[in-house]
Design a protein around this motif. Structure first.
Motif, mmCIF file in Angstrom:
data_model
loop_
_atom_site.group_PDB
_atom_site.id
_atom_site.type_symbol
_atom_site.label_atom_id
_atom_site.label_comp_id
_atom_site.label_asym_id
_atom_site.label_seq_id
_atom_site.Cartn_x
_atom_site.Cartn_y
_atom_site.Cartn_z
ATOM 1 N N ALA A 6 19.015 62.556 -31.834
ATOM 2 C CA ALA A 6 18.958 61.328 -32.646
ATOM 3 C C ALA A 6 20.200 60.471 -32.449
ATOM 4 N N ARG A 7 21.329 61.142 -32.146
ATOM 5 C CA ARG A 7 22.599 60.410 -31.969
ATOM 6 C C ARG A 7 22.905 60.119 -30.508
ATOM 7 N N SER A 8 22.009 60.504 -29.600
ATOM 8 C CA SER A 8 22.293 60.331 -28.170
ATOM 9 C C SER A 8 22.482 58.864 -27.806
ATOM 10 N N PHE A 9 21.891 57.968 -28.575
ATOM 11 C CA PHE A 9 21.980 56.529 -28.261
ATOM 12 C C PHE A 9 23.429 56.028 -28.309
ATOM 13 N N ASP A 10 24.255 56.721 -29.108
ATOM 14 C CA ASP A 10 25.635 56.260 -29.257
ATOM 15 C C ASP A 10 26.411 56.289 -27.957
ATOM 16 N N THR A 11 25.979 57.144 -27.036
ATOM 17 C CA THR A 11 26.692 57.250 -25.756
ATOM 18 C C THR A 11 26.335 56.100 -24.832
ATOM 19 N N ALA A 12 25.344 55.315 -25.192
ATOM 20 C CA ALA A 12 24.829 54.318 -24.258
ATOM 21 C C ALA A 12 24.385 53.048 -24.973
ATOM 22 N N ALA A 13 25.147 52.665 -25.997
ATOM 23 C CA ALA A 13 24.696 51.542 -26.833
ATOM 24 C C ALA A 13 24.603 50.226 -26.054
ATOM 25 N N ALA A 14 25.564 49.991 -25.152
ATOM 26 C CA ALA A 14 25.525 48.733 -24.400
ATOM 27 C C ALA A 14 24.337 48.709 -23.445
ATOM 28 N N LEU A 15 24.083 49.854 -22.816
ATOM 29 C CA LEU A 15 22.912 49.976 -21.933
ATOM 30 C C LEU A 15 21.638 49.721 -22.733
ATOM 31 N N TYR A 16 21.590 50.329 -23.903
ATOM 32 C CA TYR A 16 20.428 50.179 -24.784
ATOM 33 C C TYR A 16 20.202 48.702 -25.128
ATOM 34 N N ALA A 17 21.273 48.065 -25.559
ATOM 35 C CA ALA A 17 21.141 46.665 -25.986
ATOM 36 C C ALA A 17 20.747 45.752 -24.823
ATOM 37 N N ALA A 18 21.238 46.077 -23.642
ATOM 38 C CA ALA A 18 20.978 45.197 -22.498
ATOM 39 C C ALA A 18 19.559 45.334 -21.970
ATOM 40 N N HIS A 19 18.981 46.526 -22.073
ATOM 41 C CA HIS A 19 17.733 46.755 -21.339
ATOM 42 C C HIS A 19 16.521 47.113 -22.177
ATOM 43 N N ARG A 20 16.717 47.532 -23.416
ATOM 44 C CA ARG A 20 15.532 47.809 -24.233
ATOM 45 C C ARG A 20 14.822 46.496 -24.545
ATOM 46 N N PRO A 21 13.504 46.555 -24.617
ATOM 47 C CA PRO A 21 12.771 45.325 -24.931
ATOM 48 C C PRO A 21 12.992 44.881 -26.368
ATOM 49 N N GLY A 22 12.838 43.592 -26.592
ATOM 50 C CA GLY A 22 12.807 43.077 -27.954
ATOM 51 C C GLY A 22 11.396 43.236 -28.508
ATOM 52 N N TYR A 23 11.116 42.470 -29.533
ATOM 53 C CA TYR A 23 9.795 42.517 -30.152
ATOM 54 C C TYR A 23 9.219 41.106 -30.194
ATOM 55 N N PRO A 24 7.906 40.993 -30.013
ATOM 56 C CA PRO A 24 7.314 39.647 -30.001
ATOM 57 C C PRO A 24 7.256 39.039 -31.401
ATOM 58 N N GLU A 25 7.258 37.735 -31.447
ATOM 59 C CA GLU A 25 7.150 37.049 -32.745
ATOM 60 C C GLU A 25 5.870 37.458 -33.473
ATOM 61 N N ALA A 26 4.813 37.766 -32.691
ATOM 62 C CA ALA A 26 3.536 38.169 -33.316
ATOM 63 C C ALA A 26 3.699 39.437 -34.150
ATOM 64 N N LEU A 27 4.671 40.271 -33.787
ATOM 65 C CA LEU A 27 4.930 41.468 -34.609
ATOM 66 C C LEU A 27 5.395 41.050 -35.994
ATOM 67 N N TYR A 28 6.350 40.121 -36.020
ATOM 68 C CA TYR A 28 6.906 39.709 -37.320
ATOM 69 C C TYR A 28 5.856 38.947 -38.139
#
Ligand SMILES: C[S@@+](CC[C@H](N)C(=O)[O-])C[C@H]1O[C@@H](n2cnc3c(N)ncnc32)[C@H](O)[C@@H]1O
Length: 260
Positions: free
Chosen positions: A9-31
């Motif tokens: 669950a905490r593994s993301f902390d080792t790669a937060a910048a990578l996560y922020a740069a490459h994970r997808p966002g969410y479409p406006e239709a979701l909101y």
């Protein structure tokens, strides 16, 4: 690294910048769907986004006019959140013990984070902080396994981890979909959950697609060498499918909302 649910669950902390740069966002239709299912708009709503990570799901709610506070347990993710969202308050804590006042929030959101909680503790906490008529919204965003290349990649990832990965399983990497057993919605809220699926896609360079894969917890737990070997093989498999070097990643967000 020893694999425990907490370390994963905490593994993301080792790669937060990578996560922020490459994970997808969410479409406006979701909101839009959240607003419809919750029966109220974000504008003016008090929202707590739990497991907010780097703020990928948080910022659009603020942009819609919500008074939003982020809750995040991880050091690395919280630090990246602060850099990217200097105007949004963030408090440290997790879904099992929310550092929030009771009966205050119109909406509590878990964007790809509910599965990291202990539902036995997180559900009572959700009930505590929501005001009467408030809503709990939980969503997951998956590569769409109805696309043949996504299904094939997903099978490769699962085979890779079953054959000797870190022991935690592939989880949602590469098209987890609704069949992923860990995605269990809690029972016992005021109303049953209503669920919508929102399909969308994005076009990104092949290398960004590979970086996105590597930001998932299964690969983060595996570490550099093993992950790189998998990504190198994947690059060779995908090149012929995307000869211009641009991958169209198809996604489906599954969002569920229950009103307390
Ligand atoms: C897949 S990321 C999702 C981040 C963000 N919500 C997004 O949509 O990009 C999962 C996040 O949940 C956090 N997390 C881990 N354990 C948690 C818990 N028990 N309660 C809430 N969040 C948790 C992680 O630190 C990480 O930031």
């Amino acid at each position: 690294m020893t694999t425990t649910p907490r370390s994963r669950a905490r593994s993301f902390d080792t790669a937060a910048a990578l996560y922020a740069a490459h994970r997808p966002g969410y479409p406006e239709a979701l909101y839009d769907a959240v607003e419809e299912l919750a029966g109220r708009r974000f504008a003016g709503a008090r929202v707590a986004d739990v497991g907010a990570g780097t703020g990928i799901g948080t910022a659009p709610m603020r942009a819609r006019g919500a008074e939003v506070v982020a809750v995040e347990p991880g050091d690395g993710m919280a630090a990246e959140f602060r850099v990217r969202n200097p105007g949004i308050p963030i408090v440290r804590g997790d879904g099992n013990r929310l550092p929030l006042a009771g009966a205050r929030f119109d909406l509590l959101t878990f964007a790809q984070s509910w599965h990291w909680t202990d539902p036995e503790r997180a559900l009572p906490e959700a009930r505590r902080v929501l005001r009467p008529g408030g809503a709990l919204a939980i969503w997951w965003n998956d590569l769409d396994g109805s696309a043949a290349w996504v299904a094939e990649q997903s099978a490769r990832i699962h085979a890779f981890f079953e054959a000797g990965g870190p022991g935690g399983g592939a989880g949602a990497v590469g098209g987890g979909g609704a069949d992923s057993g860990f995605r269990t919605l809690p029972r016992g809220l005021g109303s049953a959950f209503a669920t919508r699926s929102v399909a969308w896609s994005r076009r990104i360079p092949l290398e960004a697609h590979l970086a996105n894969l590597s930001s998932h917890s299964a690969f983060l737990m595996l570490g550099g060498a093993g992950t790189q070997a998998f990504l190198d093989a994947e690059r060779e498999r995908l090149r012929p499918l995307f000869p211009d070097g641009v991958v169209e990643e198809p996604y489906v967000v599954s969002v569920s909302v229950a009103v307390v």
